[in-house]
Design a protein around this motif. Sequence first.
Motif, short mmCIF file in Angstrom:
data_model
loop_
_atom_site.label_atom_id
_atom_site.label_comp_id
_atom_site.label_asym_id
_atom_site.label_seq_id
_atom_site.Cartn_x
_atom_site.Cartn_y
_atom_site.Cartn_z
N LEU A 1 3.70 -15.59 -6.97
CA LEU A 1 3.39 -15.49 -8.39
C LEU A 1 3.25 -14.03 -8.82
CD1 LEU A 1 0.70 -18.31 -8.67
CD2 LEU A 1 3.12 -18.45 -9.30
N PRO A 2 3.59 -13.71 -10.08
CA PRO A 2 3.40 -12.33 -10.55
C PRO A 2 1.94 -11.91 -10.47
CG PRO A 2 4.77 -13.59 -12.07
CD PRO A 2 4.21 -14.57 -11.09
N GLY A 3 1.70 -10.74 -9.91
CA GLY A 3 0.33 -10.28 -9.70
C GLY A 3 -0.46 -10.13 -10.99
N LEU B 1 -4.82 -12.16 -3.73
CA LEU B 1 -3.47 -11.66 -3.94
C LEU B 1 -2.87 -11.04 -2.68
CD1 LEU B 1 -3.85 -9.96 -7.45
CD2 LEU B 1 -2.56 -12.02 -6.92
N GLY B 2 -3.71 -10.49 -1.80
CA GLY B 2 -3.19 -9.74 -0.67
C GLY B 2 -3.09 -10.47 0.64
N TYR B 3 -3.84 -11.58 0.80
CA TYR B 3 -3.80 -12.23 2.12
C TYR B 3 -2.44 -12.83 2.46
CZ TYR B 3 -3.78 -17.17 0.74
OH TYR B 3 -3.41 -18.40 0.26
N PRO B 4 -1.63 -13.35 1.49
CA PRO B 4 -0.32 -13.90 1.89
C PRO B 4 0.58 -12.88 2.57
CG PRO B 4 -0.89 -14.64 -0.32
CD PRO B 4 -1.87 -13.58 0.04
N TYR B 5 0.54 -11.62 2.09
CA TYR B 5 1.35 -10.58 2.73
C TYR B 5 0.91 -10.37 4.17
CZ TYR B 5 2.98 -5.87 3.86
OH TYR B 5 3.54 -4.78 4.48
N MET B 6 -0.40 -10.25 4.39
CA MET B 6 -0.91 -10.08 5.74
C MET B 6 -0.64 -11.32 6.59
SD MET B 6 -2.03 -7.06 6.00
CE MET B 6 -2.65 -5.68 5.05
N PHE B 7 -0.66 -12.47 5.97
CA PHE B 7 -0.37 -13.71 6.68
C PHE B 7 1.08 -13.72 7.19
CE2 PHE B 7 1.52 -18.01 6.17
CZ PHE B 7 0.88 -18.65 7.23
N LEU B 8 2.02 -13.32 6.35
CA LEU B 8 3.42 -13.29 6.75
C LEU B 8 3.65 -12.24 7.84
CD1 LEU B 8 5.15 -13.55 3.25
CD2 LEU B 8 5.00 -15.32 4.99
#
Length: 522
Positions: free
Chosen positions: A341-343, A388-395
């Motif tokens: 989603l757009p931040g 907002l930031g955990y999905p990036y770290m998750f990937l």
Amino acid sequence: MAPGATRAPTRFGGSAPGWIAKILLLGAADALAVLGLITSIGNEAWGYATVMVVTLVALNVVYLPRRFVPMKYLLPGVFFLAIFGLYPVVYTVIASTTNYGTGHVLSREQAIEQIQSQSVRADPDAPRFDATPMRGDDGTFAGFALFEPDSGVLYLGTDEGITEIDAADASLTTLVTTGRTFVESAAGLTGVRAGDARSLPGYPTGTYEMPADDGGVFTISGAQAVQSTTTRVYDPDADTITDTETGVVYRELDGFFVVDDGTRLSPGFRTSVGLDNYREVLGDEEFRGPFLRVLAWNLGFAFGSVVLTFAVGLGLATVLNDPRLRSRRHYRSLLIIPYALPGFMTALVWKGMLNETFGINRWLPFDVSWQSHTGWAMVSLFLVNTWLGYPYMFLVSTGALQSIPTDLKEAALVDGASGFTAFRKITFPLLLVTVSPLLVASFAFNFNNFTIIWLVTGGNPRAVSESAGTTDILLSWVYRIALDASPQRQGLAATLSVLIFLIVAAISAVGFKYTKAYEEVR
């Protein structure tokens, strides 16, 4: 061309059609560079003119001969790097040593011109002239013929000045309807009737002024020209502005022309202040206190955001890395939705949810001051940024975990290590080899995460006596000073931008140096 034949190469290499195409493209690029050079010289922008000359020479030296093959590929990248990378940095550094801001936008020459034009007054004793628009041989507007009825003197006025011409060689007509003198022809020019003047190419649509020899101007008003004089005259030798009505002399001081009692003329102008902006930020109590407080919060926000997002992302990645878990793909797809989603939209949704009156407080057994209390405002920022930031770290963590050989963990378990010990001693160090540079980059990103700060809290709550809010980071404080304050101080904001760059560069350099320690784990 016969089958199997090849095109004749030119003396510069390549086929004739390819050579022609190169010449056409290079010619178009040269034409643009020459056009930019002419425009820069016309505006006396010598820095841009120098860039155009260097670009013009580089294009032809690199692309015309067969040599410099590597540079043919490197030159476009170097050119765009200089424009979009180096130029903003250099411009910001230069701006940080100026007083650029409200009241100091114009150059010195423009400010002097504005001050003089604002003091122009019509002289009641000066004669009035009948004005006639004149057309040149090429059919375009060539100026105004000015005829003084009392003396019979005829002038030709342009935007460069007034020149007397021989009235005996001119053809003059008195208009019956107005009684004014119309110049049919003079000095090889042809007069144009008022009704036809607006269709004349180059005819001025606004106020038309012609400079006079005494420092005044002739202003066209309808079909008449009126001589006006300026009451503030600039003396280039003394570098002062004198008010001819009062005799007061204004001298340059801090980007203004002022007198001894502090009265100053507006507008001001841009001028160099050296390192005064840096002294103000680091030495003046008005900015030093807020700067240190904002810097401390900025470091805490960036570091805390990295820790929270990495901890949540790594925890979820570790759970979903277990092959015994069913529907892992579906869970992973759901967990990265905040990243898709757009931040800015997500931040605004969270801001509505954290509204103290209409948000989630309606379902809580107690009221939380998400926006008005400093501590809770900081908590709300960590909450939104973690979401907002955990999905990036998750990937990132998912990919890193899958790259670690499973037999290492199995060997540790066979040796009697617990699952946590195997993760702490084997999995986590190997994971850091991959993600450590990304953690440093994430820190730099969150250090300048203006979007979250401005959309969620706006830097508030804000102390009345300070220029920065309690949740402002350095970048949002820069925006506040540059565009959201009164007066706006872009020069001071540029100073803070330079300091931000130095801080982020230093922290990133230390971080990248520290991450090299994990390379020994390989």
